[in-house]
Write an enzyme that holds these catalytic residues in place. Sequence first.
Site, PDB file in Angstrom:
ATOM      1  NE  ARG A 173      -4.489   3.350   0.124  1.00 20.94           N
ATOM      2  CZ  ARG A 173      -5.637   2.866   0.559  1.00 20.94           C
ATOM      3  NH1 ARG A 173      -6.762   3.479   0.291  1.00 20.94           N
ATOM      4  NH2 ARG A 173      -5.658   1.755   1.252  1.00 20.94           N
ATOM      5  CG  ASP A 215      -2.021   1.004   1.171  1.00 17.98           C
ATOM      6  OD1 ASP A 215      -1.878   1.992   0.434  1.00 17.98           O
ATOM      7  OD2 ASP A 215      -3.047   0.805   1.864  1.00 17.98           O
TER       8      ASP A 215
HETATM    9  N1  LIG Z   1      -2.878  -1.823  -6.390  1.00 16.98           N
HETATM   10  C1  LIG Z   1      -4.171  -2.130  -6.300  1.00 16.98           C
HETATM   11  N2  LIG Z   1      -5.021  -1.168  -5.897  1.00 16.98           N
HETATM   12  C2  LIG Z   1      -6.322  -1.494  -5.793  1.00 16.98           C
HETATM   13  C3  LIG Z   1      -6.810  -2.770  -6.087  1.00 16.98           C
HETATM   14  N3  LIG Z   1      -8.138  -2.779  -5.900  1.00 16.98           N
HETATM   15  C4  LIG Z   1      -8.473  -1.534  -5.481  1.00 16.98           C
HETATM   16  N4  LIG Z   1      -7.389  -0.754  -5.420  1.00 16.98           N
HETATM   17  C5  LIG Z   1      -7.256   0.623  -4.981  1.00 16.98           C
HETATM   18  O1  LIG Z   1      -7.438   0.632  -3.580  1.00 16.98           O
HETATM   19  C6  LIG Z   1      -7.900   1.906  -3.175  1.00 16.98           C
HETATM   20  C7  LIG Z   1      -9.063   1.665  -2.218  1.00 16.98           C
HETATM   21  O2  LIG Z   1      -8.538   1.159  -1.064  1.00 16.98           O
HETATM   22  P1  LIG Z   1      -8.955  -0.152  -0.323  1.00 16.98           P
HETATM   23  O3  LIG Z   1      -7.695  -0.791   0.176  1.00 16.98           O
HETATM   24  O4  LIG Z   1      -9.853  -0.932  -1.191  1.00 16.98           O
HETATM   25  O5  LIG Z   1      -9.783   0.301   0.860  1.00 16.98           O
HETATM   26  P2  LIG Z   1      -9.303   1.221   1.993  1.00 16.98           P
HETATM   27  O6  LIG Z   1      -9.674   2.589   1.533  1.00 16.98           O
HETATM   28  O7  LIG Z   1      -7.893   1.030   2.382  1.00 16.98           O
HETATM   29  O8  LIG Z   1     -10.098   0.668   3.207  1.00 16.98           O
HETATM   30  P3  LIG Z   1     -11.564   0.968   3.604  1.00 16.98           P
HETATM   31  O9  LIG Z   1     -11.526   2.351   4.203  1.00 16.98           O
HETATM   32  O10 LIG Z   1     -11.916  -0.062   4.593  1.00 16.98           O
HETATM   33  O11 LIG Z   1     -12.384   0.903   2.356  1.00 16.98           O
HETATM   34  C8  LIG Z   1      -8.251   2.666  -4.443  1.00 16.98           C
HETATM   35  O12 LIG Z   1      -7.204   3.577  -4.721  1.00 16.98           O
HETATM   36  C9  LIG Z   1      -8.288   1.578  -5.507  1.00 16.98           C
HETATM   37  O13 LIG Z   1      -7.927   2.071  -6.782  1.00 16.98           O
HETATM   38  C10 LIG Z   1      -5.882  -3.749  -6.516  1.00 16.98           C
HETATM   39  O14 LIG Z   1      -6.215  -4.883  -6.792  1.00 16.98           O
HETATM   40  N5  LIG Z   1      -4.584  -3.382  -6.604  1.00 16.98           N
END
Ligand SMILES: Nc1nc2c(ncn2[C@@H]2O[C@H](COP(=O)(O)OP(=O)(O)OP(=O)(O)O)[C@@H](O)[C@H]2O)c(=O)[nH]1
Length: 348
Positions: free
Chosen positions: A232, A230
């Site tokens: 981010r 991750d």
């Molecule tokens: N690298 C990658 N990014 C993904 C994938 N699926 C979704 N994303 C990205 O994940 C991000 C969303 O984050 P999530 O990890 O799904 O959820 P979160 O925001 O961390 O957690 P919640 O707050 O519980 O929803 C967005 O930027 C999506 O584009 C994937 O398979 N691979």
Amino acid sequence: MDNNNNNSSIQDSNKNEIGGQGDGGDDGGLPLVQCVARARIPTTQGPDIFLHLYSNNRDNKEHLAIVFGEDIRSRSLFRWRPQETQQDRMIRGAYIGKLYPGRTVADEDDRLGLALEFDDTTGELLASKATTWDVRNRTLVRIHSECYTGENAWSARCDCGEQFDRAGRLIACDHEVASGIKGGSGHGVIVYLRQEGRGIGLGEKLKAYNLQDLGADTVQANLMLKHPVDARDFSLGKAILLDLGIGNIRLLTNNPEKIKQVDHAPLLKCVERVPMVPIHWTNSNEGIDSKEIEGYLRTKIERMGHLLTEPLKLHTNVQSTEANQTQTQTQTQKQMNAALSSTSTLAI
Ligand SMILES: Nc1nc2c(ncn2[C@@H]2O[C@H](COP(=O)(O)OP(=O)(O)OP(=O)(O)O)[C@@H](O)[C@H]2O)c(=O)[nH]1
Ligand SMILES: [Zn+2]
């Protein structure tokens, strides 16, 4: 208040293009954010929302805040700028109440009988209870990361689009009957961060999807592409929340890392986690139902520690799925490792 006089007495305020944070307290190393413009958006769902567009000193992306509640005010937007007119302020969106044809004053709304006040020296908005959301209020917040596929391409690989809609509905309502969750009663914020693909960008996410189709899970796919699991950073989200005068967050998430990252004592505190349970888990006739999303949720729970406690209703048996997955993943890992070391075809 005579706002033109006020304007002339604050020439020194806002010298920088990018302004400070929230109520002007110590920002503790957060990025600097500036709300460039705000506009009312009537929605198909019910309430008007106020879309805020931000610039910052970390990247050149247009991060957004979708604000429910006219009285949640961006300090950097409302701060007086030298030489600007009331018309300039209305065009930037720094007005109280609603615009209407012929309105001439941004800082006062005759119809509501309310006027904003500013510090004569600094030009900062003086947040009063009558005009501005109290920083101490517990505010329902979603920090959302961009997902082109989930939001615009009807993807059933993830639940980002579903979560986005649900966050808006929860903020707008008093109480969600199905889950028992207390809503935001029309006050709250969805911070929309342009960190597509958990920060790796759309192109890399598409490559990760191909690796997933070859048997990898979301975590493995990122690692195979030599990205962090991750990538981010939520500090821009924190700076935006502080700029909006939010202090106590009821955070809509299942992600423990996000809860940890959002705390910024003593200015910003996550006072409650509000779970985001997939709609399909509570109502099997609604929400996204696909084998891809089950894999995605499973990986979140088992590999990323997401706080989702409902049992997964997998299309296939849990144990055999795990065994199959391990087998496929080992195979894929071997293939991918070979590909990565022998050719440049998978290199990023
Ligand atoms: N690298 C990658 N990014 C993904 C994938 N699926 C979704 N994303 C990205 O994940 C991000 C969303 O984050 P999530 O990890 O799904 O959820 P979160 O925001 O961390 O957690 P919640 O707050 O519980 O929803 C967005 O930027 C999506 O584009 C994937 O398979 N691979
Ligand atoms: Zn998504």
